[in-house]
Write an enzyme that holds these catalytic residues in place. Sequence first.
Site, PDB file in Angstrom:
ATOM      1  N   LYS A 191       0.835  -1.199   0.000  1.00 43.15           N
ATOM      2  CA  LYS A 191       0.000   0.000   0.000  1.00 43.15           C
ATOM      3  C   LYS A 191       0.868   1.247   0.000  1.00 43.15           C
ATOM      4  CE  LYS A 191      -0.386   0.646   4.988  1.00 43.15           C
ATOM      5  NZ  LYS A 191      -1.225   0.630   6.180  1.00 43.15           N
ATOM      6  N   GLY A 224      -9.723   2.465   7.109  1.00 42.24           N
ATOM      7  CA  GLY A 224      -9.550   2.590   5.663  1.00 42.24           C
ATOM      8  C   GLY A 224      -8.636   1.534   5.074  1.00 42.24           C
TER       9      GLY A 224
END
Length: 311
Positions: A191, A224
């Site tokens: 990520k 998130g």
Amino acid sequence: MKIISGNSNLPLTRAIAGYLELPVVDASVRRFADEEIFVEIHENVRGEDVFVVQSTSYPANDNLMELLIMIDALRRASAKRITAVLPYFGYARQDRKPGPRTPISAKLVANLITQAGADRVLSIDLHAGQIQGFFDIPTDNLFAAPVMSADILARFGNEQLMVVSPDVGGVVRARALAKRLNNAPLAIVDKRREKPGESEVMNIIGQVQDHFCIIIDDIVDSGGTLCNAAAALKEQGASDVVAYCTHGVLSGGAAPRIDGSQLKELVITDSIQATEAVKDAGRIRHLTIAPLLGEAIRRIADESSVSSLFD
């Protein structure tokens, strides 16, 4: 041995005291009209081995000040040894300088706890292992992995399990859990975080097709990262995705975000007292760490091995 609590997580303290078959020390932790904190201990603690249970979760600054003032009160009351039991150690994410002119707040908080008069610290799943070195007093860092692995095997033991780390930094934690799950395979979410509280999943390292994926992390805040990771894993063919996180910070709209995600379930411990929004969330489940903390406290008081809890 005595157990005393601040206001951050009274249900967990009572559960720990119940495991140890001890009463919680009678104490007042209240506010003056201007919100200054006042602590008064209503029992004799002279010469006692005292364990102060207090998570420095929201409101972090208030709970931290409660902890410091309670430690000072116990020191001035001549307690023999004071152990700060921090199920959740706040400010742990500020454990290094990510850029110029930024603080290392975890070290500052460690100094405050030490200077207040704590003789040792007990915590669970510190955000980074080096935080133990920030303290100049003995520090025990427990792991929630045994509690989580037992729950995973009991509920999902018949599935084709794969453990997933939500970032490269969590690989060691994920590998340790995978070992407990009969050496389950491992995948990593690559990520990129543009700014605090926001993350973007780039790709998945590993073959997750037809696997029941277990995402493991120490802290879930906005949710998130977990939601994005779950969506990416489902796109790659994962049969289902469940997340296990030790500390459910779950600030803002995290609970409804989890409910609206592709996560089958988020499992958190009771290191942080759940808000009403978290309690009402349909996809969030709690595991208790009271027996784990209670047994560690007993072993510290008896001067026996704590590390053998994880053998």
